[in-house]
Design a protein around this motif. Sequence first.
Motif, PDB file in Angstrom:
ATOM      1  N   MET A   1       0.858  -1.188   0.000  1.00  0.00           N
ATOM      2  CA  MET A   1       0.000   0.000   0.000  1.00  0.00           C
ATOM      3  C   MET A   1       0.893   1.237   0.000  1.00  0.00           C
ATOM      4  O   MET A   1       1.888   1.296   0.712  1.00  0.00           O
ATOM      5  CB  MET A   1      -0.905  -0.020   1.232  1.00  0.00           C
ATOM      6  CG  MET A   1      -1.826   1.168   1.322  1.00  0.00           C
ATOM      7  SD  MET A   1      -2.865   1.242   2.806  1.00  0.00           S
ATOM      8  CE  MET A   1      -3.831  -0.225   2.647  1.00  0.00           C
ATOM      9  N   LEU A   2       0.514   2.217  -0.781  1.00  0.00           N
ATOM     10  CA  LEU A   2       1.263   3.469  -0.835  1.00  0.00           C
ATOM     11  C   LEU A   2       1.191   4.208   0.496  1.00  0.00           C
ATOM     12  O   LEU A   2       0.186   4.127   1.206  1.00  0.00           O
ATOM     13  CB  LEU A   2       0.712   4.371  -1.932  1.00  0.00           C
ATOM     14  CG  LEU A   2       0.850   3.860  -3.365  1.00  0.00           C
ATOM     15  CD1 LEU A   2       0.127   4.791  -4.320  1.00  0.00           C
ATOM     16  CD2 LEU A   2       2.304   3.727  -3.741  1.00  0.00           C
TER      17      LEU A   2
ATOM     18  N   ALA B   1       0.929   7.397   1.049  1.00  0.00           N
ATOM     19  CA  ALA B   1      -0.143   8.402   1.046  1.00  0.00           C
ATOM     20  C   ALA B   1      -1.497   7.754   1.343  1.00  0.00           C
ATOM     21  O   ALA B   1      -2.317   8.324   2.065  1.00  0.00           O
ATOM     22  CB  ALA B   1      -0.184   9.130  -0.290  1.00  0.00           C
ATOM     23  N   GLN B   2      -1.719   6.560   0.825  1.00  0.00           N
ATOM     24  CA  GLN B   2      -2.976   5.862   1.090  1.00  0.00           C
ATOM     25  C   GLN B   2      -3.067   5.445   2.549  1.00  0.00           C
ATOM     26  O   GLN B   2      -4.128   5.497   3.154  1.00  0.00           O
ATOM     27  CB  GLN B   2      -3.124   4.642   0.178  1.00  0.00           C
ATOM     28  CG  GLN B   2      -4.463   3.943   0.335  1.00  0.00           C
ATOM     29  CD  GLN B   2      -5.635   4.832  -0.037  1.00  0.00           C
ATOM     30  OE1 GLN B   2      -5.643   5.424  -1.111  1.00  0.00           O
ATOM     31  NE2 GLN B   2      -6.623   4.944   0.836  1.00  0.00           N
ATOM     32  N   ARG B   3      -1.942   5.046   3.140  1.00  0.00           N
ATOM     33  CA  ARG B   3      -1.924   4.678   4.559  1.00  0.00           C
ATOM     34  C   ARG B   3      -2.285   5.887   5.432  1.00  0.00           C
ATOM     35  O   ARG B   3      -3.046   5.772   6.391  1.00  0.00           O
ATOM     36  CB  ARG B   3      -0.555   4.138   4.958  1.00  0.00           C
ATOM     37  CG  ARG B   3      -0.289   2.747   4.431  1.00  0.00           C
ATOM     38  CD  ARG B   3       1.073   2.201   4.829  1.00  0.00           C
ATOM     39  NE  ARG B   3       1.306   2.307   6.256  1.00  0.00           N
ATOM     40  CZ  ARG B   3       2.479   2.664   6.798  1.00  0.00           C
ATOM     41  NH1 ARG B   3       3.515   2.940   6.037  1.00  0.00           N
ATOM     42  NH2 ARG B   3       2.618   2.720   8.097  1.00  0.00           N
TER      43      ARG B   3
ATOM     44  N   ASN C   1      -4.002   8.571   4.433  1.00  0.00           N
ATOM     45  CA  ASN C   1      -5.415   8.834   4.150  1.00  0.00           C
ATOM     46  C   ASN C   1      -6.295   7.913   4.991  1.00  0.00           C
ATOM     47  O   ASN C   1      -7.223   8.379   5.651  1.00  0.00           O
ATOM     48  CB  ASN C   1      -5.673   8.607   2.657  1.00  0.00           C
ATOM     49  CG  ASN C   1      -7.090   8.891   2.229  1.00  0.00           C
ATOM     50  OD1 ASN C   1      -8.041   8.694   2.978  1.00  0.00           O
ATOM     51  ND2 ASN C   1      -7.245   9.335   1.007  1.00  0.00           N
ATOM     52  N   ASP C   2      -6.006   6.630   4.994  1.00  0.00           N
ATOM     53  CA  ASP C   2      -6.806   5.676   5.758  1.00  0.00           C
ATOM     54  C   ASP C   2      -6.737   5.959   7.255  1.00  0.00           C
ATOM     55  O   ASP C   2      -7.741   5.849   7.959  1.00  0.00           O
ATOM     56  CB  ASP C   2      -6.336   4.242   5.484  1.00  0.00           C
ATOM     57  CG  ASP C   2      -6.612   3.782   4.063  1.00  0.00           C
ATOM     58  OD1 ASP C   2      -7.369   4.472   3.337  1.00  0.00           O
ATOM     59  OD2 ASP C   2      -6.051   2.747   3.678  1.00  0.00           O
TER      60      ASP C   2
ATOM     61  N   THR D   1      -8.770   9.148   7.969  1.00  0.00           N
ATOM     62  CA  THR D   1     -10.177   8.842   7.724  1.00  0.00           C
ATOM     63  C   THR D   1     -10.770   7.980   8.830  1.00  0.00           C
ATOM     64  O   THR D   1     -11.957   8.080   9.134  1.00  0.00           O
ATOM     65  CB  THR D   1     -10.340   8.148   6.351  1.00  0.00           C
ATOM     66  OG1 THR D   1      -9.803   9.002   5.344  1.00  0.00           O
ATOM     67  CG2 THR D   1     -11.784   7.867   6.030  1.00  0.00           C
TER      68      THR D   1
ATOM     69  N   LEU E   1      -3.501  16.180   0.939  1.00  0.00           N
ATOM     70  CA  LEU E   1      -4.866  15.753   1.284  1.00  0.00           C
ATOM     71  C   LEU E   1      -5.739  16.952   1.650  1.00  0.00           C
ATOM     72  O   LEU E   1      -6.937  16.960   1.361  1.00  0.00           O
ATOM     73  CB  LEU E   1      -4.841  14.765   2.450  1.00  0.00           C
ATOM     74  CG  LEU E   1      -4.254  13.385   2.195  1.00  0.00           C
ATOM     75  CD1 LEU E   1      -4.197  12.575   3.488  1.00  0.00           C
ATOM     76  CD2 LEU E   1      -5.042  12.647   1.133  1.00  0.00           C
TER      77      LEU E   1
END
Length: 71
Positions: A1-2, A4-6, A8-9, A12, A43
Amino acid sequence: MLVAQRVNDFVTSHPPNALCDRCICDAMNFNSHAHSAQITGALGTTSDFERLRGICNVCKEERVVIRCMKG
């Protein structure tokens, strides 16, 4: 997983709590809070997040924080 996605998650998964870059850095085990600042800065330009000066829900310090605006 990238990375940035980590981030974001992670942000969130804590609505509506505001989180500062240092606390995100600590939680994500980054070497530098500049890394999380770069990601949260990006973000913060989206409609899903708000980035502003406020109180971090974790450290209780007044800093630039990010919060998820969804749900």
